[in-house]
Design a protein around this motif. Structure first.
Motif, PDB file in Angstrom:
ATOM      1  N   ASP A  60       0.839  -1.193   0.000  1.00 47.53           N
ATOM      2  CA  ASP A  60       0.000   0.000   0.000  1.00 47.53           C
ATOM      3  C   ASP A  60       0.878   1.248   0.000  1.00 47.53           C
ATOM      4  O   ASP A  60       2.095   1.173   0.081  1.00 47.53           O
ATOM      5  N   GLY A  61       0.261   2.407  -0.112  1.00 49.97           N
ATOM      6  CA  GLY A  61       0.997   3.662  -0.226  1.00 49.97           C
ATOM      7  C   GLY A  61       1.933   3.936   0.933  1.00 49.97           C
ATOM      8  O   GLY A  61       3.078   4.356   0.750  1.00 49.97           O
ATOM      9  N   ILE A  62       1.482   3.691   2.159  1.00 48.30           N
ATOM     10  CA  ILE A  62       2.318   3.956   3.329  1.00 48.30           C
ATOM     11  C   ILE A  62       3.528   3.026   3.341  1.00 48.30           C
ATOM     12  O   ILE A  62       4.655   3.445   3.597  1.00 48.30           O
ATOM     13  N   THR A  63       3.322   1.763   3.011  1.00 50.17           N
ATOM     14  CA  THR A  63       4.428   0.806   2.942  1.00 50.17           C
ATOM     15  C   THR A  63       5.432   1.216   1.879  1.00 50.17           C
ATOM     16  O   THR A  63       6.645   1.151   2.098  1.00 50.17           O
ATOM     17  N   LEU A  64       4.954   1.667   0.731  1.00 51.27           N
ATOM     18  CA  LEU A  64       5.847   2.047  -0.359  1.00 51.27           C
ATOM     19  C   LEU A  64       6.667   3.288  -0.015  1.00 51.27           C
ATOM     20  O   LEU A  64       7.829   3.393  -0.401  1.00 51.27           O
ATOM     21  N   VAL A  65       6.089   4.211   0.726  1.00 49.38           N
ATOM     22  CA  VAL A  65       6.848   5.385   1.173  1.00 49.38           C
ATOM     23  C   VAL A  65       7.985   4.931   2.081  1.00 49.38           C
ATOM     24  O   VAL A  65       9.128   5.397   1.963  1.00 49.38           O
ATOM     25  N   GLU A  66       7.709   4.003   2.966  1.00 45.55           N
ATOM     26  CA  GLU A  66       8.748   3.480   3.866  1.00 45.55           C
ATOM     27  C   GLU A  66       9.847   2.760   3.079  1.00 45.55           C
ATOM     28  O   GLU A  66      11.029   2.919   3.368  1.00 45.55           O
ATOM     29  N   VAL A  67       9.468   1.987   2.072  1.00 41.97           N
ATOM     30  CA  VAL A  67      10.454   1.313   1.217  1.00 41.97           C
ATOM     31  C   VAL A  67      11.338   2.352   0.536  1.00 41.97           C
ATOM     32  O   VAL A  67      12.572   2.226   0.524  1.00 41.97           O
ATOM     33  N   PHE A  68      10.735   3.395  -0.020  1.00 39.57           N
ATOM     34  CA  PHE A  68      11.496   4.424  -0.711  1.00 39.57           C
ATOM     35  C   PHE A  68      12.457   5.129   0.247  1.00 39.57           C
ATOM     36  O   PHE A  68      13.613   5.395  -0.093  1.00 39.57           O
ATOM     37  N   LYS A  69      12.002   5.429   1.461  1.00 34.11           N
ATOM     38  CA  LYS A  69      12.865   6.070   2.436  1.00 34.11           C
ATOM     39  C   LYS A  69      14.078   5.192   2.754  1.00 34.11           C
ATOM     40  O   LYS A  69      15.198   5.688   2.867  1.00 34.11           O
ATOM     41  N   ARG A  70      13.868   3.890   2.855  1.00 32.27           N
ATOM     42  CA  ARG A  70      14.982   2.990   3.153  1.00 32.27           C
ATOM     43  C   ARG A  70      15.939   2.869   1.970  1.00 32.27           C
ATOM     44  O   ARG A  70      17.148   2.769   2.159  1.00 32.27           O
ATOM     45  N   VAL A  71      15.400   2.869   0.763  1.00 34.91           N
ATOM     46  CA  VAL A  71      16.249   2.797  -0.436  1.00 34.91           C
ATOM     47  C   VAL A  71      17.133   4.030  -0.532  1.00 34.91           C
ATOM     48  O   VAL A  71      18.293   3.951  -0.925  1.00 34.91           O
ATOM     49  N   CYS A  72      16.600   5.172  -0.151  1.00 36.89           N
ATOM     50  CA  CYS A  72      17.335   6.445  -0.284  1.00 36.89           C
ATOM     51  C   CYS A  72      18.152   6.802   0.945  1.00 36.89           C
ATOM     52  O   CYS A  72      18.828   7.830   0.940  1.00 36.89           O
ATOM     53  N   ASP A  73      18.128   5.983   1.980  1.00 36.37           N
ATOM     54  CA  ASP A  73      18.875   6.270   3.198  1.00 36.37           C
ATOM     55  C   ASP A  73      20.370   6.249   2.916  1.00 36.37           C
ATOM     56  O   ASP A  73      20.899   5.258   2.417  1.00 36.37           O
ATOM     57  N   PRO A  74      21.085   7.341   3.219  1.00 34.55           N
ATOM     58  CA  PRO A  74      22.513   7.397   2.897  1.00 34.55           C
ATOM     59  C   PRO A  74      23.396   6.536   3.800  1.00 34.55           C
ATOM     60  O   PRO A  74      24.579   6.432   3.574  1.00 34.55           O
ATOM     61  N   LYS A  75      22.843   5.892   4.823  1.00 34.61           N
ATOM     62  CA  LYS A  75      23.651   5.088   5.756  1.00 34.61           C
ATOM     63  C   LYS A  75      24.205   3.870   5.086  1.00 34.61           C
ATOM     64  O   LYS A  75      23.773   3.047   4.527  1.00 34.61           O
TER      65      LYS A  75
END
Length: 75
Positions: A60-75
């Motif tokens: 769902d949309g909320i899950t996909l936002v979380e996935v995107f945030k993790r993909v873009c995490d610079p750590k």
């Protein structure tokens, strides 16, 4: 490698919106992953952009936002 959109001029916000809207109208190929990533190397804001299109069957949309945030995490 990600497909890249780069032209002579940096992409404006309106052009990024148009690129994203176009990506969302394309149907997914059933023989390929249910997601697409498009990299825009130069924007008018001085950076780059990533357009991520994920089929709703993955989450769902909320899950996909979380996935995107993790993909873009610079750590």
């Amino acid at each position: 490698a990600w497909p890249e959109m780069s032209g002579k001029n940096p992409a404006t916000v309106d052009e990024l919106d148009a690129i994203a809207a176009e990506q969302y109208t394309w149907a997914f190929d059933k023989n390929k992953p249910l997601w697409r990533v498009l990299y825009v190397s130069r924007t008018a804001l001085g950076g780059s952009a990533v357009i991520l299109v994920i089929n709703h069957a993955i989450g769902d949309g909320i899950t996909l936002v979380e996935v995107f945030k993790r993909v873009c995490d610079p750590k």
